[in-house]
Each structure stands twice: as structure tokens, then as C-alpha cells.
Enzyme design. Structure first.
Site, PDB file in Angstrom:
ATOM      1  N   LYS A  10      36.107  38.567  55.511  1.00  0.00           N
ATOM      2  CA  LYS A  10      36.276  39.848  56.207  1.00  0.00           C
ATOM      3  C   LYS A  10      36.410  39.610  57.720  1.00  0.00           C
ATOM      4  CE  LYS A  10      33.669  42.347  52.633  1.00  0.00           C
ATOM      5  NZ  LYS A  10      32.524  43.241  52.343  1.00  0.00           N
ATOM      6  N   THR A 118      24.604  41.742  48.586  1.00  0.00           N
ATOM      7  CA  THR A 118      25.428  42.601  49.436  1.00  0.00           C
ATOM      8  C   THR A 118      24.829  42.763  50.842  1.00  0.00           C
ATOM      9  OG1 THR A 118      25.984  43.805  47.424  1.00  0.00           O
ATOM     10  CG2 THR A 118      26.634  44.832  49.497  1.00  0.00           C
ATOM     11  N   ASN A 149      29.221  41.782  56.070  1.00  0.00           N
ATOM     12  CA  ASN A 149      28.654  40.752  55.184  1.00  0.00           C
ATOM     13  C   ASN A 149      29.635  39.622  54.867  1.00  0.00           C
ATOM     14  OD1 ASN A 149      30.273  42.071  53.382  1.00  0.00           O
ATOM     15  ND2 ASN A 149      28.618  42.800  52.058  1.00  0.00           N
ATOM     16  N   HIS A 152      34.115  39.061  50.662  1.00  0.00           N
ATOM     17  CA  HIS A 152      34.211  39.797  49.400  1.00  0.00           C
ATOM     18  C   HIS A 152      34.540  38.786  48.313  1.00  0.00           C
ATOM     19  CE1 HIS A 152      35.519  42.468  46.201  1.00  0.00           C
ATOM     20  NE2 HIS A 152      36.555  41.651  46.061  1.00  0.00           N
TER      21      HIS A 152
HETATM   22  P1  TYD Z   1      29.507  46.199  46.434  1.00  0.00           P
HETATM   23  O1  TYD Z   1      30.730  45.997  45.606  1.00  0.00           O
HETATM   24  O2  TYD Z   1      28.372  46.935  45.828  1.00  0.00           O
HETATM   25  O3  TYD Z   1      28.928  44.820  47.020  1.00  0.00           O
HETATM   26  P2  TYD Z   1      29.481  43.328  47.006  1.00  0.00           P
HETATM   27  O4  TYD Z   1      30.413  43.179  48.174  1.00  0.00           O
HETATM   28  O5  TYD Z   1      28.238  42.490  47.182  1.00  0.00           O
HETATM   29  O6  TYD Z   1      30.161  43.141  45.696  1.00  0.00           O
HETATM   30  O7  TYD Z   1      29.917  46.972  47.769  1.00  0.00           O
HETATM   31  C1  TYD Z   1      31.141  46.699  48.382  1.00  0.00           C
HETATM   32  C2  TYD Z   1      30.916  46.635  49.860  1.00  0.00           C
HETATM   33  O8  TYD Z   1      30.434  47.875  50.321  1.00  0.00           O
HETATM   34  C3  TYD Z   1      29.878  45.654  50.331  1.00  0.00           C
HETATM   35  O9  TYD Z   1      30.389  44.367  50.481  1.00  0.00           O
HETATM   36  C4  TYD Z   1      29.448  46.225  51.633  1.00  0.00           C
HETATM   37  C5  TYD Z   1      29.732  47.694  51.527  1.00  0.00           C
HETATM   38  N1  TYD Z   1      28.536  48.545  51.554  1.00  0.00           N
HETATM   39  C6  TYD Z   1      28.128  49.048  52.781  1.00  0.00           C
HETATM   40  O10 TYD Z   1      28.745  48.774  53.820  1.00  0.00           O
HETATM   41  N2  TYD Z   1      27.021  49.841  52.831  1.00  0.00           N
HETATM   42  C7  TYD Z   1      26.314  50.156  51.714  1.00  0.00           C
HETATM   43  O11 TYD Z   1      25.309  50.898  51.814  1.00  0.00           O
HETATM   44  C8  TYD Z   1      26.767  49.636  50.445  1.00  0.00           C
HETATM   45  C9  TYD Z   1      26.032  49.963  49.184  1.00  0.00           C
HETATM   46  C10 TYD Z   1      27.881  48.828  50.403  1.00  0.00           C
END
Ligand code: TYD
Length: 174
Positions: A10, A118, A149, A152
């Protein structure tokens, strides 16, 4: 079984000069980079990646919440997820990203494991988000933006297939 998965670095990962460190984490665990492009994402692709019109996806996103899920709160969480997805789309369009296909045995679950949780502040040491992440849900929510974070990684084999098709529709874009 040899699998393919889709990983994005990202804009925060690119801006913080972490491309090499992040890719190294995948390579040192045996995953092979089979395709890789740096790009500024376009809106239609990002809208297809983080789908605002997919209610199931949005409700699933609402599960990832420290307050937990309950039937009564489903509508509230749905609305919260709509905001999260809009913020995420904006974030993914805010700078250069890397898109890549990683290949190897169990690539989908292995890439998720290497990526971590996440919320970077809750992600274990040894994971990309745990070691390089500087953000948290609390901080991101307080500032009304998506959580930074870094990475992805596709969640399931079906998601990986869909996302690989989306980000690498033809070989001509590499
Ligand atoms: P998700 O698919 O649940 O997480 P991951 O990336 O670990 O598979 O969520 C997608 C993205 O949404 C996640 O990378 C970061 C964002 N997100 C936020 O910014 N704030 C939040 O409160 C949540 C739940 C997710």
C-alpha cells in the site's frame, strides 16, 4: 499445492521505503514473486477491489471490530464498513503501490500469516505489520481514515483468483 496469491504494498509501504523489506519477508519464507508492477492505481480497479456494493463483504468487514458482532448492531456495522471502504479506496489511490503475484505451496494462507493481523498494533512480532507497522485502529479511527497497515494479501483462494484477474487482467500490463 502450488498456489498463487495477490499482494499489494500500500502507499504507506512505498512511501516509507519498505518495498525491499516487505518482499524479503515473503521470499525468505519460500514464496516466489512471479509478477510485479509499481503503479498508481486507477479508481475503477480500486472500487472493484474494495467493493462498496457488496453487502456481504461490508458486513464481513464489520466483524473486524474490537466491540464484536451482534445482530442488533449489524446495520450500524454496515454503515461503519461503508465509511471504512470509502477511506480505504481513498488511501489506495493516495500514492504509488506495488501489485504482485506470489507463488508457492499454500501461498494464500502463508502470505496472510507473514502479513499479520489487520491492526498493526495487535500484530505479532515477526509479521510484516507487527514489525514495520506504526498505526492502529484507534489512531486511524480518531483521525477518520483507513489504517496504515502496509500490505494487502488475498484472504482465500477464491479471493486470490478474483484479485489476480482484477489486477493482472492480461500479460500486456507487465
Ligand atoms: P480486512 O479485509 O478485514 O483486513 P485484512 O487487510 O487484514 O485482510 O480489512 C481490509 C482493510 O480495511 C484493512 O487492511 C484495513 C482496513 N480497515 C480499516 O482501515 N479500519 C478498520 O476499522 C477495519 C476493520 C479495516
Amino acid at each position: 499445492m502450488n498456489e498463487q496469491t495477490l499482494v499489494l504494498i500500500k502507499p504507506d509501504g512505498v512511501k516509507r521505503n519498505l518495498i525491499g523489506d516487505i518482499i524479503k519477508r515473503f521470499e525468505e519464507r519460500g514464496l516466489k514473486v512471479s509478477k510485479l508492477v509499481m503503479l498508481t492505481a486507477d479508481e475503477p480497479t480500486v472500487r472493484e477491489h474494495y467493493q462498496l456494493d457488496n453487502r456481504d463483504y461490508l458486513i464481513h468487514l464489520g466483524h473486524v471490530d474490537i466491540t464484536g458482532w451482534s445482530e442488533e448492531k449489524i446495520e450500524e456495522k454496515y454503515q461503519k464498513s461503508v465509511k471504512i471502504v470509502k477511506d480505504l479506496q481513498k488511501f489506495l489511490l493516495s500514492g504509488k503501490i506495488i501489485k504482485m503475484i506470489l507463488e508457492g505451496p499454500g501461498a494464500v494462507s502463508l502470505a496472510r500469516k507473514i502479513t499479520g493481523k489487520t491492526d498493526p498494533s495487535l500484530s505479532p512480532r515477526g509479521t510484516i505489520r507487527g514489525d514495520f507497522g506504526e498505526d492502529s485502529f484507534d489512531k486511524a479511527n480518531a483521525e477518520g481514515r483507513a489504517v496504515y497497515n502496509l500490505v494487502h494479501a488475498s484472504g482465500t483462494l477464491e479471493e486470490a483468483d478474483r484479485e489476480i484477474q482484477l489486477w493482472f487482467p492480461t500479460d500486456s500490463d507487465i
